[in-house]
Motif scaffolding. Structure first.
Motif, PDB file in Angstrom:
ATOM      1  N   SER A   1      37.299   8.181  25.657  1.00 22.99           N
ATOM      2  CA  SER A   1      37.460   9.564  25.207  1.00 22.99           C
ATOM      3  C   SER A   1      38.899  10.037  25.373  1.00 22.99           C
ATOM      4  CB  SER A   1      36.540  10.470  26.031  1.00 22.99           C
ATOM      5  OG  SER A   1      36.889  10.410  27.405  1.00 22.99           O
ATOM      6  N   THR A   2      39.248  11.038  24.601  1.00 25.34           N
ATOM      7  CA  THR A   2      40.512  11.763  24.778  1.00 25.34           C
ATOM      8  C   THR A   2      40.371  12.610  26.043  1.00 25.34           C
ATOM      9  OG1 THR A   2      40.794  11.871  22.399  1.00 25.34           O
ATOM     10  CG2 THR A   2      42.044  13.472  23.700  1.00 25.34           C
ATOM     11  N   VAL A   3      41.361  12.520  26.963  1.00 28.64           N
ATOM     12  CA  VAL A   3      41.322  13.351  28.176  1.00 28.64           C
ATOM     13  C   VAL A   3      42.335  14.483  28.006  1.00 28.64           C
ATOM     14  CG1 VAL A   3      41.640  13.430  30.680  1.00 28.64           C
ATOM     15  CG2 VAL A   3      40.640  11.390  29.623  1.00 28.64           C
ATOM     16  N   LEU A   4      41.826  15.729  28.043  1.00 30.61           N
ATOM     17  CA  LEU A   4      42.671  16.908  27.817  1.00 30.61           C
ATOM     18  C   LEU A   4      42.713  17.756  29.081  1.00 30.61           C
ATOM     19  CD1 LEU A   4      44.287  18.682  25.785  1.00 30.61           C
ATOM     20  CD2 LEU A   4      42.121  19.832  25.274  1.00 30.61           C
ATOM     21  N   ASP A   5      43.923  17.962  29.611  1.00 31.45           N
ATOM     22  CA  ASP A   5      44.102  18.802  30.794  1.00 31.45           C
ATOM     23  C   ASP A   5      44.207  20.255  30.350  1.00 31.45           C
ATOM     24  OD1 ASP A   5      44.719  20.025  33.138  1.00 31.45           O
ATOM     25  OD2 ASP A   5      46.447  18.756  33.627  1.00 31.45           O
ATOM     26  N   LEU A   6      43.114  20.995  30.544  1.00 32.40           N
ATOM     27  CA  LEU A   6      43.076  22.395  30.107  1.00 32.40           C
ATOM     28  C   LEU A   6      43.710  23.312  31.137  1.00 32.40           C
ATOM     29  CD1 LEU A   6      39.688  23.164  28.372  1.00 32.40           C
ATOM     30  CD2 LEU A   6      41.984  23.179  27.405  1.00 32.40           C
TER      31      LEU A   6
END
Ligand code: TXA
Ligand code: MG
Length: 368
Positions: A195-200
């Motif tokens: 998966s794409t890991v997105l730091d929100l």
């Protein structure tokens, strides 16, 4: 619990393999896997990206077993898997508006959001940090398993630490047979990279790992999302260690030395042919990762070729990437050669995995 006692108490000299169809039948397979998860055991299961190694995320002892089975250091946090976004508040707190907008658009699917960790999730899952990575997978078997387990499931990719992620149950067994309790076998994964890991929590939100959801698709929802770092962290002398070791250089690596050209088309093929000829002149045996329509160009070079699918179909190339790397790695060759597929769409995730597999070193060609 030690690995050997887990094996003995389960009564299986090897990991229990439970075949299951995409519609979740036979129901007994998922029921057995759910029982094992509830008992604190380790269950590998298919997701749309790669196979995951699951344990009850609220059970610190069970989660400890994941680190032991993989040989993974405790400072690398795990992703928590949920059956639906409606369960988000059970694992994360202070969920920002942007998370709901992304969940609405991309869940279930290959996107992991980094959010503030709720107390129900033990610190070991998050490598002691205050954040937690969360995702809702779309694979029907994963969804049934998560819904019936009724606990959040911590699951890294089901491979030994630093090895290539598994896209089939036999890849899982090649790395973890006898070290985990069970694998649900539903055939090959559809996406093929994680998966794409997105730091929100970063401002602006930052892609830590490109993956199944493209940067372009994320930006259609959150226009200011920052792409992945141009260099793999942790490679420059004196550089601070990366925040999450999962972002490290050699992370998806085959055992065989791999050289990757950051180029496409005839220029890439010519460079690969030259490199292969040089290596063969000194007696080395060479393998190549190539698109179907590129394989012909290498006839007569004496290289072992693993085909990735049509070069115009990046979804196919992504799906085959890890299996092809494992396949070539199994031939006992001296050198593997590959090239990238651009930096757009799924090309970005392919570029990222190839650069990590090549220890962060890509070769560029003039004019490319
Ligand atoms: O597609 C996937 O994401 C697969 C399937 C099984 O869901 N899972 C997966 O997990 O790839 P793993 O553990 O192999 O990779 C998780 C990545 C690592 O790079 C880890 O460092 C990062 O996500 N990560 C997890 N939690 C994090 C956190 N709280 N903060 C920053 N990075 C985090
Ligand atoms: Mg992994």
């Amino acid at each position: 619990m030690t690995v050997s006692s887990r094996r003995a108490s389960d009564g299986h000299p090897h990991t229990l393999v439970l075949p299951v169809r995409m519609d979740g039948t036979p129901a007994s397979a998922i029921e057995r896997a759910v029982e094992l998860l509830r008992e604190g055991r380790l269950v590998a299961f298919p997701t749309e990206t790669v196979y995951g190694l699951g344990a009850d995320a609220t059970n610190a002892t069970a989660v400890e077993g994941i680190f032991a089975a993989k040989g993974r250091p405790h400072n690398d946090p795990l992703i928590v898997h949920l059956p639906g976004a409606d369960r988000l508040a059970t694992v994360a707190r202070d969920v920002p508006e942007a998370a709901w907008a992304l969940a609405e658009r991309f869940w279930p699917g290959p996107l992991t959001l980094i959010l503030p960790r709720a107390t129900a999730i033990p610190a070991i899952v998050a490598a002691g940090g205050e954040t937690v990575g969360v995702r809702v997978p779309s694979h029907p078997v994963a969804r049934l398993l998560l819904a019936e387990a009724a606990v959040p499931v911590a699951a890294p990719s089901a491979n030994r630490f630093m090895h290539t992620s598994p896209t089939t149950a036999s890849h899982v067994l090649a790395d973890l047979d006898g070290r985990i309790d069970c694998v649900l076998d539903a055939g090959p994964c559809a996406v093929g990279v994680e998966s794409t890991v997105l730091d929100l929590l970063a401002d602006p939100p930052h892609v830590l790992r490109p993956g199944g959801v493209t940067l372009e698709a994320l930006r259609a929802v959150l226009p200011d999302v920052r792409g992945p770092a141009p260099r793999v962290p942790g490679l420059e002398p004196g550089e601070a260690p990366p925040r999450a070791p999962g972002q490290m250089a050699r992370h998806y690596a085959p055992r065989t030395r791999l050289v990757v050209f950051d180029a496409q088309g005839d220029a890439a093929l010519a460079a690969m042919r030259r490199e292969a000829e040089l290596a063969r002149a000194s007696g080395a045996r060479v393998g190549m990762l190539l698109a179907d329509d590129e394989a012909e160009a290498m006839e007569g070079t004496g290289t072992v070729v693993a085909r990735l699918g049509p070069s115009g179909d990046l979804a196919a190339v992504t799906r085959r990437l890890y299996a092809a790397l494992r396949e070539l790695d199994g031939h006992g060759l001296d050198l593997l050669l590959a090239h990238t597929y651009g930096h757009e769409g799924m090309g970005l995730a392919i570029w990222d995995r190839l650069r990590r597999a090549a220890s962060g070193q890509l070769r560029s060609l003039p004019g490319q």
